[in-house]
Design a protein around this motif. Structure first.
Motif, PDB file in Angstrom:
ATOM      1  N   MET B   1       0.888  -1.226   0.117  1.00 46.66           N
ATOM      2  CA  MET B   1       0.125  -0.021   0.195  1.00 46.66           C
ATOM      3  C   MET B   1       0.855   1.261   0.131  1.00 46.66           C
ATOM      4  N   ALA B   2       0.650   2.183  -1.050  1.00 45.45           N
ATOM      5  CA  ALA B   2       1.319   3.330  -1.131  1.00 45.45           C
ATOM      6  C   ALA B   2       1.373   4.286   0.182  1.00 45.45           C
ATOM      7  N   ASP B   3       2.362   5.107   0.489  1.00 45.22           N
ATOM      8  CA  ASP B   3       2.354   6.114   1.302  1.00 45.22           C
ATOM      9  C   ASP B   3       1.356   7.312   0.837  1.00 45.22           C
ATOM     10  N   VAL B   4       0.333   7.855   1.441  1.00 44.33           N
ATOM     11  CA  VAL B   4      -0.396   8.886   0.688  1.00 44.33           C
ATOM     12  C   VAL B   4       0.185  10.239   1.211  1.00 44.33           C
ATOM     13  N   LEU B   5       0.698  10.815   0.289  1.00 40.87           N
ATOM     14  CA  LEU B   5       1.208  12.240   0.428  1.00 40.87           C
ATOM     15  C   LEU B   5       0.183  13.363   0.738  1.00 40.87           C
ATOM     16  N   LYS B   6      -0.331  13.395   1.823  1.00 39.48           N
ATOM     17  CA  LYS B   6      -1.366  14.433   2.167  1.00 39.48           C
ATOM     18  C   LYS B   6      -0.811  15.881   1.994  1.00 39.48           C
ATOM     19  N   GLY B   7      -1.899  16.745   1.506  1.00 43.27           N
ATOM     20  CA  GLY B   7      -1.429  18.037   1.313  1.00 43.27           C
ATOM     21  C   GLY B   7      -1.573  18.912   2.381  1.00 43.27           C
ATOM     22  N   ASN B   8      -2.724  18.742   3.185  1.00 43.65           N
ATOM     23  CA  ASN B   8      -3.235  19.764   4.402  1.00 43.65           C
ATOM     24  C   ASN B   8      -2.110  19.688   5.250  1.00 43.65           C
ATOM     25  N   ILE B   9      -1.287  18.906   5.700  1.00 43.91           N
ATOM     26  CA  ILE B   9      -0.297  19.085   6.532  1.00 43.91           C
ATOM     27  C   ILE B   9       0.852  19.912   6.165  1.00 43.91           C
ATOM     28  N   VAL B  10       0.939  19.882   4.786  1.00 42.35           N
ATOM     29  CA  VAL B  10       2.033  20.729   4.281  1.00 42.35           C
ATOM     30  C   VAL B  10       1.490  22.099   4.273  1.00 42.35           C
ATOM     31  N   ALA B  11       0.234  22.241   3.699  1.00 45.31           N
ATOM     32  CA  ALA B  11      -0.449  23.557   3.785  1.00 45.31           C
ATOM     33  C   ALA B  11      -0.396  24.191   5.348  1.00 45.31           C
ATOM     34  N   ASN B  12      -0.599  23.383   6.156  1.00 53.07           N
ATOM     35  CA  ASN B  12      -0.565  24.087   7.614  1.00 53.07           C
ATOM     36  C   ASN B  12       0.788  24.445   8.068  1.00 53.07           C
ATOM     37  N   LYS B  13       1.755  23.651   7.680  1.00 48.15           N
ATOM     38  CA  LYS B  13       3.106  23.965   8.164  1.00 48.15           C
ATOM     39  C   LYS B  13       3.304  25.605   7.483  1.00 48.15           C
ATOM     40  N   ILE B  14       3.042  25.620   6.293  1.00 53.04           N
ATOM     41  CA  ILE B  14       3.359  27.025   5.469  1.00 53.04           C
ATOM     42  C   ILE B  14       2.480  27.968   6.237  1.00 53.04           C
ATOM     43  N   LYS B  15       1.133  27.759   6.498  1.00 50.31           N
ATOM     44  CA  LYS B  15       0.468  28.578   7.057  1.00 50.31           C
ATOM     45  C   LYS B  15       1.072  29.136   8.544  1.00 50.31           C
ATOM     46  N   GLU B  16       1.490  28.083   9.243  1.00 49.38           N
ATOM     47  CA  GLU B  16       2.148  28.607  10.573  1.00 49.38           C
ATOM     48  C   GLU B  16       3.052  29.598  10.213  1.00 49.38           C
ATOM     49  N   GLN B  17       3.816  29.339   9.295  1.00 44.09           N
ATOM     50  CA  GLN B  17       5.047  30.224   9.126  1.00 44.09           C
ATOM     51  C   GLN B  17       4.478  31.711   8.561  1.00 44.09           C
ATOM     52  N   ILE B  18       3.288  31.688   7.726  1.00 43.94           N
ATOM     53  CA  ILE B  18       2.805  32.863   7.322  1.00 43.94           C
ATOM     54  C   ILE B  18       2.344  33.530   8.566  1.00 43.94           C
ATOM     55  N   LYS B  19       1.803  33.022   9.458  1.00 43.29           N
ATOM     56  CA  LYS B  19       1.425  33.588  10.805  1.00 43.29           C
ATOM     57  C   LYS B  19       2.443  34.432  11.378  1.00 43.29           C
ATOM     58  N   LYS B  20       3.525  33.712  11.611  1.00 45.00           N
ATOM     59  CA  LYS B  20       4.687  34.243  12.414  1.00 45.00           C
ATOM     60  C   LYS B  20       5.099  35.368  11.475  1.00 45.00           C
ATOM     61  N   ASP B  21       5.183  35.406  10.371  1.00 48.57           N
ATOM     62  CA  ASP B  21       5.696  36.609   9.418  1.00 48.57           C
ATOM     63  C   ASP B  21       4.945  37.787   9.624  1.00 48.57           C
ATOM     64  N   ILE B  22       3.616  37.255   9.526  1.00 44.12           N
ATOM     65  CA  ILE B  22       2.753  38.587   9.697  1.00 44.12           C
ATOM     66  C   ILE B  22       2.778  39.360  10.927  1.00 44.12           C
ATOM     67  N   GLN B  23       3.057  38.486  12.134  1.00 43.97           N
ATOM     68  CA  GLN B  23       3.370  38.998  13.198  1.00 43.97           C
ATOM     69  C   GLN B  23       4.564  39.877  13.262  1.00 43.97           C
ATOM     70  N   ASN B  24       5.598  39.529  12.794  1.00 37.72           N
ATOM     71  CA  ASN B  24       6.622  40.372  12.637  1.00 37.72           C
ATOM     72  C   ASN B  24       6.526  41.695  11.669  1.00 37.72           C
ATOM     73  N   LEU B  25       5.920  41.638  10.433  1.00 34.88           N
ATOM     74  CA  LEU B  25       5.417  42.668  10.050  1.00 34.88           C
ATOM     75  C   LEU B  25       4.685  43.489  10.545  1.00 34.88           C
ATOM     76  N   LYS B  26       3.639  43.110  11.525  1.00 40.40           N
ATOM     77  CA  LYS B  26       3.089  44.238  12.352  1.00 40.40           C
ATOM     78  C   LYS B  26       3.941  45.029  13.185  1.00 40.40           C
ATOM     79  N   GLN B  27       5.171  44.682  13.660  1.00 36.48           N
ATOM     80  CA  GLN B  27       6.085  45.709  14.154  1.00 36.48           C
ATOM     81  C   GLN B  27       6.511  46.773  13.298  1.00 36.48           C
ATOM     82  N   PHE B  28       6.429  46.543  11.914  1.00 37.08           N
ATOM     83  CA  PHE B  28       6.687  47.560  10.984  1.00 37.08           C
ATOM     84  C   PHE B  28       5.592  48.281  10.557  1.00 37.08           C
TER      85      PHE B  28
END
Lengths: 281, 281
Positions: B1-28
């Motif tokens: 049985m193949a490993d299923v490469l799910k996208g949502n976990i990848v998307a969530n990781k990207i979104k977590e980084q986006i949230k951090k970046d937006i916090q940093n941008l707020k300082q400016f």
């Protein structure tokens, strides 16, 4: 024995068409003029320049060399190119590359007018190639390879073409040109594993490593059509392609020689692009 | 049985980084804002728009929809985009495509500021991709495929990757991204002969035909890693990839599902590019 795909006959055909086009342009008082911008005295540049000037004279294109101190600043080179951009007497501009390291090549290629960019260095012209719009200015070497394939009526549709080069002046633009002809295209390079399996399975192999005689008979079959773009010096200081020509010649179906193959078509492609620039002025 | 490469976990990781970046941008005092330009009421556009707005809200990007009469003239659309280009409150601009036929898309993509071009439609941004400069704005779908390969630590160096698609939004940019990772890349398409020979010999196969369940087990082996970008409706009106998932799942090594694979990462890639645009303002 392989058919030898000689370049001079292809170049001559292109030059005959150029001469006709220049006759037609004369009726509109248009004369194609090429500005050659050379920094310093690189022997390769000077040799290429001589060949271009001779060919320009031969077909009726006027050429003018701008011999520049290699220590020129980027801003000064920008000024010169902007002057040439505005000069209505100049149809096309060729800047020899690579430029000296202190010059920001990215600035230069963005400054040259896309309409005079006969060597296809401007990003907008390269992007056209990426999109498959290959009838405008194109990088001359891959276009010369396409001219040879076309002249010798080598079918491309559905064919398996392997390119060993991934540069912006050869491999990538050539891949885009071949895709436009509906070939299936594989781009190989220094990190490719089992390279000979790719080349042996291909209908057409295009090599451009600059590694003299690298490809021996183990890379080809009796069905191989081989386009050799590599140019370097062999162990005896003799000009050689990437293919071990003497050993491969009796095996493959067709092959371009070096010298006398793709390289001898490149200048004609450049000149045709000068005429195109003049037409569009 | 193949490993299923799910996208949502990848998307969530990207979104977590986006949230951090937006916090940093707020300082400016910077807040990323996306302008969505939609012409008419195409159901696909509206569905994608809803998903984008929801995701924007979720990470802290402000979004504003410009709902435009689909009979707008090219010049009027140009005016709107030029206004958005100048608007300091807008970080990124997304114009839904394809545009209605009477609009000159080539004019539109040249008008959008390359600095706000989060969907990578401007020729200068596409040319960067051609050159392998893939860290700026990139077409979102191939970038999402790369994110999945990267997240699941799938080696690319020296691997044989076959792409079945040669478009400017998927196949060609993906090929350039894979070459940057030192993969050997083959671009196949509708005119490719013996397609299954290419796909069976590949380490990784990326398909994007939009032809539901086209690829059955005859195209793969037990070593195949399959990235399915195709999205269409199957014979029962159900959303399906290009791969006959149920039949292939037990054969191959790894596979992305549809839905829930590449498509679920695309929006996160877009949002990250809005944040990048905001950073660079």
């Amino acid at each position: 024995m392989a058919d030898v795909l000689k370049g001079n006959i292809v170049a001559n055909k292109i030059k005959e068409q150029i001469k006709k086009d220049i006759q037609n342009l004369k009726q509109f008082n248009k004369i194609p003029r090429l500005a050659i911008v050379r920094l310093g005295y690189n022997p390769g540049d000077i040799s290429y320049e001589k060949s271009i000037i001779k060919n320009c004279d031969n077909v009726g294109i006027e050429s003018k060399v701008y011999e520049i101190d290699e220590n020129i600043k980027t801003e000064e080179l920008v000024e010169l190119i902007e002057k040439l951009n505005k000069d209505n007497e100049i149809s096309g501009i060729l800047v020899f590359r690579p430029l000296p390291k202190h010059i920001d090549e990215d600035v230069i290629r963005n400054v040259i007018s896309p309409k005079k960019d006969v060597d296809c260095m401007h990003p907008l012209n390269l992007e056209n190639i990426f999109e498959g719009k290959i009838d405008g200015f194109a990088p001359c070497t891959p276009k010369a390879a396409m001219e040879i394939l076309n002249y010798y009526s080598i079918p491309l549709e559905g064919k398996n073409v392997v390119i060993v080069n991934r540069s912006m002046v050869v491999g990538k633009p050539l891949a885009m040109m071949l895709l436009e002809e509906n070939a299936t295209v594989t781009i190989c390079h220094s990190r490719t594993k089992n390279l000979s399996e790719f080349t042996k399975n291909a209908d057409i192999v295009v090599v451009a490593l600059g590694n003299a005689k690298f490809f021996d008979e183990s890379y080809f079959t009796e069905k191989s059509i081989v386009i050799d773009i590599g140019v370097s010096l062999d162990e005896n200081g003799k000009l050689s392609g990437d293919v071990n020509y003497d050993r491969v010649l009796s095996l493959v179906d067709k092959i371009t020689p070096v010298p006398g193959g793709v390289g001898s078509v490149t200048t004609s492609v450049l000149l045709r692009q000068v005429v195109l620039a003049c037409k569009n002025m």
